[in-house]
Design an enzyme around this catalytic site. Structure first.
Site, PDB file in Angstrom:
ATOM      1  N   LYS A 248     -23.099 -17.926  30.305  1.00 26.43           N
ATOM      2  CA  LYS A 248     -22.996 -17.740  28.732  1.00 26.43           C
ATOM      3  C   LYS A 248     -22.063 -18.587  28.005  1.00 26.43           C
ATOM      4  O   LYS A 248     -20.971 -18.868  28.580  1.00 26.43           O
ATOM      5  CB  LYS A 248     -22.954 -16.198  28.284  1.00 26.43           C
TER       6      LYS A 248
ATOM      7  N   ARG B 225     -22.299  -0.028  24.039  1.00 29.30           N
ATOM      8  CA  ARG B 225     -22.403  -1.253  23.333  1.00 29.30           C
ATOM      9  C   ARG B 225     -23.810  -1.800  23.042  1.00 29.30           C
ATOM     10  O   ARG B 225     -24.135  -1.993  21.884  1.00 29.30           O
ATOM     11  CB  ARG B 225     -21.430  -2.482  23.756  1.00 29.30           C
TER      12      ARG B 225
ATOM     13  N   TYR C 107       4.924 -28.919  11.541  1.00 28.84           N
ATOM     14  CA  TYR C 107       4.781 -27.891  10.292  1.00 28.84           C
ATOM     15  C   TYR C 107       5.830 -27.019  10.365  1.00 28.84           C
ATOM     16  O   TYR C 107       6.168 -26.512  11.316  1.00 28.84           O
ATOM     17  CB  TYR C 107       3.472 -27.188  10.212  1.00 28.84           C
TER      18      TYR C 107
ATOM     19  N   MET D 276      -3.747 -29.028  13.815  1.00 26.30           N
ATOM     20  CA  MET D 276      -5.188 -29.037  14.232  1.00 26.30           C
ATOM     21  C   MET D 276      -5.815 -29.859  15.294  1.00 26.30           C
ATOM     22  O   MET D 276      -6.236 -29.468  16.071  1.00 26.30           O
ATOM     23  CB  MET D 276      -6.018 -29.431  12.854  1.00 26.30           C
TER      24      MET D 276
HETATM   25  C1  LIG Z   1     -20.513 -11.506  30.526  1.00 21.46           C
HETATM   26  C2  LIG Z   1     -21.295 -10.549  31.170  1.00 21.46           C
HETATM   27  C3  LIG Z   1     -21.073 -10.601  32.653  1.00 21.46           C
HETATM   28  C4  LIG Z   1     -20.175 -11.367  33.374  1.00 21.46           C
HETATM   29  O1  LIG Z   1     -18.918 -10.442  33.217  1.00 21.46           O
HETATM   30  P1  LIG Z   1     -17.474 -11.128  33.970  1.00 21.46           P
HETATM   31  O2  LIG Z   1     -16.421 -10.236  33.774  1.00 21.46           O
HETATM   32  O3  LIG Z   1     -17.148 -12.446  33.298  1.00 21.46           O
HETATM   33  O4  LIG Z   1     -17.886 -11.294  35.609  1.00 21.46           O
HETATM   34  C5  LIG Z   1     -22.041  -9.390  33.371  1.00 21.46           C
HETATM   35  N1  LIG Z   1     -23.043  -9.026  32.690  1.00 21.46           N
HETATM   36  C6  LIG Z   1     -23.089  -8.928  31.499  1.00 21.46           C
HETATM   37  C7  LIG Z   1     -23.931  -7.911  30.614  1.00 21.46           C
HETATM   38  C8  LIG Z   1     -22.280  -9.664  30.516  1.00 21.46           C
HETATM   39  O5  LIG Z   1     -22.294  -9.757  29.110  1.00 21.46           O
END
Ligand SMILES: *Cc1c(COP(=O)(O)O)cnc(C)c1O
Length: 334
Positions: free
Chosen positions: A33, A116, A243, A289
């Site tokens: 992801k 969540r 800066y 930046m």
């Molecule tokens: C991001 C995520 C994971 C992976 O978690 P890690 O701590 O990076 O291994 C697993 N399950 C869900 C639902 C997630 O959102």
């Protein structure tokens, strides 16, 4: 141009460590992801495929479309639920079932304590009935742990809850459902793994955020971030850099500007201690930046080769250090 290299040998090494825990490569789902935690979605998906990984997890269908041809299954954590042969979609609430497209493949997320996402434990019967009524294919049932990386017994409380969920699903006669709950921290704390899949993210990229008290699992960072020199100048004593002139030269210094900044996703966060790059040089003054300053004349410098160490300077975690890195930075496999 700032660049990123991805170390294939280290990535495969990390996958080997995880396979030792799961007992089988076929039980590993790599979590890709958010542009593979900033590493680069397509490159990391390609490497995972080359290693023999069959399952992936992504944020949405947009990400899934780019890599679905490489995997047997791709689990989407949150998006509109549509019918697809490779992709399965997370059901995060009862309304997700109502709005799902008929024939879609779904994985039901059950809230066993994190509060969540997912349906409540006491909504399970209703959710399963609705899934059948709507002719959705239930391919998985999952949960997510809130404290797998903490020294507490909360992990075991949630695991127990999930065992009750599994039993209910089995008793309802659902077949070919894969059960999964473990992220990186949970798999490293588990001695005998007995589920169908792990959803492993941060560990494949080489980081273990567990407290030191747990057996150290050796992992190797995959990502190295480089910046290239833009210009060099001599600073006289008491001249100030960048800066607000936050850094003052206490002697004559040769200082160069490098092409990385918060525009590329490098953090501008100011701490009492300046960030020090792996070869031992502190960043001088404020991060701009697109630029940072260092006392160096090298054409190219390594800015970060261990996101977990870097994260300590900014009171954050390895995840944030890599995930923020801009998609525009060129990435290549070494
Ligand atoms: C991001 C995520 C994971 C992976 O978690 P890690 O701590 O990076 O291994 C697993 N399950 C869900 C639902 C997630 O959102």
């Amino acid at each position: 141009m700032a660049t990123i290299t991805l170390n294939k040998e280290n990535f495969f090494y990390n996958l080997n460590q995880i396979a030792l825990k799961t007992g089988s490569v076929d039980k590993i789902a790599v979590v890709l992801k958010d542009n593979a935690y900033g590493h680069g979605l397509e490159l990391m998906a390609g490497l995972a495929h080359e290693y023999g990984i069959k399952h992936a997890v992504v944020k949405d269908f947009e990400e899934a479309k780019q890599i679905r041809y490489l995997f047997k299954t791709v689990l989407i954590l949150k998006d509109e639920i549509i019918a697809d042969e490779v992709c399965s979609f997370t059901v995060n609430s009862l309304t997700d079932i109502t709005s799902a497209q008929e024939g879609a493949r779904v994985e039901l997320k059950v809230d066993t304590g994190m509060h969540r996402n997912g349906i409540a434990m006491d909504e399970l019967d209703e959710a399963l009935a609705e899934i059948e009524k709507k002719h959705l294919t239930l391919v998985g049932v999952m949960t997510h742990f809130r404290s797998a990386d903490l020294l507490s017994s909360e992990l075991f409380w949630q695991k127990k809850n999930f065992e009750r969920v599994k039993e209910k699903v089995r008793n309802r006669g659902f077949k070919n459902v894969r059960f999964h709950s473990h992220n990186s921290a949970a798999i490293f704390r588990t001695q005998s793994f007995d589920e169908d899949l792990v959803r492993v993210g941060i560990a494949i990229y080489g980081y273990n955020e567990l407290p030191a008290i747990y057996d150290a699992i050796s992992l190797k960072p995959v990502l190295t971030l480089y910046a290239k020199k833009t210009s060099t100048r001599i600073l006289k004593e008491s001249q100030r850099v960048g800066y607000a002139g936050d850094f003052t030269a206490n002697k004559e210094m040769t200082v160069s500007t490098y092409d990385l900044g918060y525009g590329n996703g490098w953090t501008r966060t100011v701490n009492s201690n300046a960030y020090v790059i792996p070869e031992g040089l502190p960043l001088l003054g404020r991060v701009s930046m697109d630029f940072i300053m260092l006392e160096s004349e090298k054409e190219e410098v390594v800015i970060m080769d261990d996101a977990q160490k870097a994260a300590e300077y900014f009171s954050t975690i390895s995840y944030e250090m890599t995930t923020g890195l801009s998609k525009d930075i060129k990435r290549r496999i070494v």
